[in-house]
Write a protein that holds these residues in place. Structure first.
Motif, mmCIF file in Angstrom:
data_model
loop_
_atom_site.group_PDB
_atom_site.id
_atom_site.type_symbol
_atom_site.label_atom_id
_atom_site.label_comp_id
_atom_site.label_asym_id
_atom_site.label_seq_id
_atom_site.Cartn_x
_atom_site.Cartn_y
_atom_site.Cartn_z
ATOM 1 N N THR A 91 -46.596 16.489 -23.040
ATOM 2 C CA THR A 91 -45.550 16.847 -23.997
ATOM 3 C C THR A 91 -44.785 15.616 -24.427
ATOM 4 N N TYR A 130 -45.548 20.085 -29.972
ATOM 5 C CA TYR A 130 -44.857 19.362 -28.903
ATOM 6 C C TYR A 130 -45.652 19.285 -27.602
ATOM 7 N N ILE A 131 -46.617 20.188 -27.428
ATOM 8 C CA ILE A 131 -47.431 20.197 -26.211
ATOM 9 C C ILE A 131 -48.885 20.015 -26.601
ATOM 10 N N ALA A 142 -42.810 17.862 -18.761
ATOM 11 C CA ALA A 142 -44.057 17.089 -18.652
ATOM 12 C C ALA A 142 -44.637 17.182 -17.253
ATOM 13 N N THR A 152 -36.784 15.928 -28.004
ATOM 14 C CA THR A 152 -38.081 15.736 -28.643
ATOM 15 C C THR A 152 -37.940 14.638 -29.695
#
Length: 359
Positions: A209, A357-358, A199, A299
């Motif tokens: 993220t 995720y991003i 991040a 995650t």
């Protein structure tokens, strides 16, 4: 010309270093690795490479983990790594319930059929486990996977770094808004292997993220010398028990609320000591000789991810490896290197799109 392609890798853990390995194997030799080492999960880890008895339902994860476990033999042989860095000494997993043990054994046999890396599986009585691992006392029976392996993160990184002969810059670096490394000449390709710090790494790009940090601690004991073939023990309900040359390692913890804190937590250490004493009564009143602390990346769906940043085609990222990072790391690295060479390769069997995720 691969030698003219300037590549930067930020992060010198399992993903960063093995990505460099695969790129070098493909003829790329103009590689600069940046690593400040802070809280690195790989250096703190004493990993177990034995994913085949996992009941995780994530098929992508298992495909990655299976490939990662398979790749180690080639890396170790090519880089001439020592048994202190990696050794295939077997893994024993225990279950207290006989029905659960039988189900796990059936799963092991199914996966053995198409996984030569497992070598063989065998059911063990408690007394047989105690024979395999001196000092251990267990009421539970177990399963031995002879192809299971053990890696010492610190030694592995040291030896692979020496083999690669990389240029390593031991400092923290930042990206610019245009996706270059601040204060350095332009790189053609940049790999972000920053783990839980992703991040922070991508913030200058205007990206965020869902990756979060997880703290892990483990302890070491000195014991009478054990054979390098002594298996790792993964006892149900306790921490893992890993033999090393002159002792054992017990751990590791999973702490979700500590952020990037790297201080030793005595409450956690006492829990680890209590578990060590249950596994090996000789350790019940013995103080650990050392403590390791690291920060894993997770995650929300507990799945690793990797790929090319959609708005910055020269930047590649990987994160979210969690506690199985030493297993999936080489597979992710091999695929990242392949992606750098050919951006059209298909990754859907191994990971969701990086845009999951991003943002």
């Amino acid at each position: 010309m691969t030698s003219q392609v300037r590549i930067a890798i930020i992060g010198g853990g399992i993903v960063g270093l093995t990505t460099a390995y695969y790129l070098k194997q493909s003829g790329f030799d103009n590689i600069t690795l940046f690593d400040d080492g802070t809280g690195q999960a790989t250096k703190a880890a004493a990993g177990i490479i034995s994913p085949w008895l996992s009941k995780r339902r994530n098929k992508r994860w298992y495909t990655l983990a299976k490939l990662g476990a398979q790749l180690y033999s080639e890396i170790v042989a090519t880089a001439h790594l020592s048994s202190g860095a990696y050794r295939q000494n077997g893994t024993i997993v225990t279950r207290h319930d006989s029905e659960k043990l039988a189900a796990l054994y059936e799963l092991a046999l199914q996966r053995l059929a198409d996984t030569p890396t497992m070598q063989a599986v065998e059911q063990l009585k408690p007394s047989e486990i105690e024979t395999y691992i001196p000092g251990v006392k267990t009421p539970a029976a177990g399963i031995l996977v002879t192809g299971g392996a053990q890696i010492d993160g610190t030694i592995f990184l040291q030896e692979l770094t020496a083999f690669l002969g990389l240029k390593i810059i031991h400092e923290k670096v930042n990206l610019t808004a245009t996706g270059q490394i601040d204060g350095y000449p332009v790189f053609d390709k940049i790999v972000l292997a920053t783990g839980a710090w992703l991040a922070e790494a991508i913030a200058p790009l205007g990206l965020t993220t869902s990756v979060r940090p997880q703290k892990g601690q483990l302890i070491s004991y000195q014991t009478p010398a054990l054979s390098i073939n002594t298996p790792v023990l993964m006892p149900e309900g306790e921490y893992d028990y890993l033999p090393i040359v002159n002792g054992v390692i017990v751990g590791a913890s999973h702490e979700d609320d500590q952020g990037f804190d790297l201080t030793v937590d005595n409450t956690i250490i006492n829990n680890l000591r209590a578990s060590a004493g249950k596994i090996n009564p000789q350790l019940a009143n013995v103080a650990p000789t050392s403590v390791r602390v690291g920060t894993r990346a997770y995650t929300p769906d507990f799945a690793p991810f990797f790929g090319q940043l959609p708005d910055f085609k020269h930047i590649y990222a990987a994160s979210g490896l969690g506690s199985s990072g030493l297993t999936t790391g080489p597979a992710i690295a091999k695929l990242l290197a392949a992606l750098i060479i050919d951006s059209k390769i298909e990754l859907s069997a191994y990971t969701k799109p990086i845009t999951e995720y991003i943002n």
